[in-house]
Scaffold this active site. Structure first.
Site, mmCIF file in Angstrom:
data_model
loop_
_atom_site.group_PDB
_atom_site.id
_atom_site.type_symbol
_atom_site.label_atom_id
_atom_site.label_comp_id
_atom_site.label_asym_id
_atom_site.label_seq_id
_atom_site.Cartn_x
_atom_site.Cartn_y
_atom_site.Cartn_z
ATOM 1 N N GLU A 1 14.127 42.975 20.581
ATOM 2 C CA GLU A 1 13.797 43.672 21.828
ATOM 3 C C GLU A 1 12.982 44.916 21.498
ATOM 4 O OE1 GLU A 1 16.470 42.917 25.400
ATOM 5 O OE2 GLU A 1 17.577 44.348 24.187
ATOM 6 N N HIS B 1 22.598 47.035 21.051
ATOM 7 C CA HIS B 1 21.605 47.194 22.113
ATOM 8 C C HIS B 1 21.039 48.616 22.082
ATOM 9 C CE1 HIS B 1 19.666 47.254 26.007
ATOM 10 N NE2 HIS B 1 19.750 45.941 26.011
HETATM 11 P P1 13P Z 1 14.959 43.924 30.872
HETATM 12 O O1 13P Z 1 14.976 42.430 30.930
HETATM 13 O O2 13P Z 1 15.405 44.581 32.124
HETATM 14 O O3 13P Z 1 13.647 44.460 30.358
HETATM 15 O O4 13P Z 1 16.064 44.371 29.803
HETATM 16 C C1 13P Z 1 16.076 43.818 28.566
HETATM 17 C C2 13P Z 1 17.406 44.100 28.013
HETATM 18 O O5 13P Z 1 17.794 45.229 27.845
HETATM 19 C C3 13P Z 1 18.247 42.951 27.720
HETATM 20 O O6 13P Z 1 19.321 43.316 26.930
#
Ligand code: 13P
Length: 233
Positions: A154, A88
């Protein structure tokens, strides 16, 4: 098609909110695969009481030493934890987790039969065609059984900001990653999208047929939003 929904609670939920959250989420009916990743202190409560699959947010990959304040894959396995987030962005940014550590964690998780949910993503000023293959090459070096990994794209600028790429861009990038992984690693990956997903945009994102699910952060401990989100899938 069934979708995968991963809730990354981060540091959310206080103890007096915990059982209300579990009870309310147990009343939600869905055929999709839901994985909750709560804080470590609540893993046992979720394992014993939640209808959904449970993952952890992090673990220590080292099997040679015992480290103060850390959790091992053996401990997770003994509790029945099936998944773990790995890579992450917040761990890279705040704990300086390196690509080597992420690679070690992937290997340790797969060795223990824990399914990794591998996060990766580029920042706003980076070219995804250059950056994403670089990240994935380093993370996946010498990793066996890549087919057991769930990938979570992400984009860094979308995490917790409310600003996310439009659906054409998400489709373009996830298509690119799928093709790259298929070509280079001979695997047909499942890829989630994460970053500023909410009940207002989830349908648009999941209507992109190649998106296998979502990874949700801040809103995943907000029970009303969780109910709305799951009802929209
Ligand atoms: P948000 O959904 O708060 O943007 O965060 C994404 C995240 O870090 C999921 O691991």
């Amino acid at each position: 098609m069934k979708k995968i929904v991963v809730f990354n609670h981060k540091m959310s939920l206080l103890y007096d909110e915990l059982y209300n959250y579990i009870e309310r989420t147990n009343n939600i009916d869905t055929d999709n695969d839901i994985i909750i990743c709560p804080s470590n202190i609540y893993l046992e409560a979720f394992i014993n009481n939640s209808q959904w699959s449970i993952g952890c947010q992090n673990f220590n990959q080292n099997t040679d030493f015992k480290h103060t304040g850390e959790i091992s894959t053996d401990q997770l396995k003994s509790l029945g934890i099936e998944y773990s987030l790995i890579g992450h962005y917040e761990r890279i940014r705040d704990f300086k987790e390196s690509a080597i550590t992420i690679n070690d964690k992937l290997i340790a998780a797969l060795d223990s039969n824990i399914f990794p949910i591998l996060c990766f993503g580029e920042d706003i000023d980076e070219n995804y065609r250059e950056e994403l293959p670089k990240q994935l090459d380093k993370y996946l070096k010498d990793v066996q059984n890549i087919e057991f990994i769930i990938f979570a794209y992400e984009p860094i600028y979308a995490i917790g900001t409310g600003t996310l790429p439009n659906k054409e861009k998400i489709k373009e990038i996830i298509t690119f990653i799928k093709e790259y992984l298929e070509e280079k690693f001979k695997t047909k990956p499942r890829i989630l999208y994460g970053g500023s997903v909410d009940s207002g945009n989830i349908e648009d994102i999941l209507n992109i047929d190649i998106v296998d699910g979502i990874l949700l952060g801040d809103l995943s401990s907000n029970i009303k939003e969780v109910e709305r989100i799951i009802n929209k899938i």
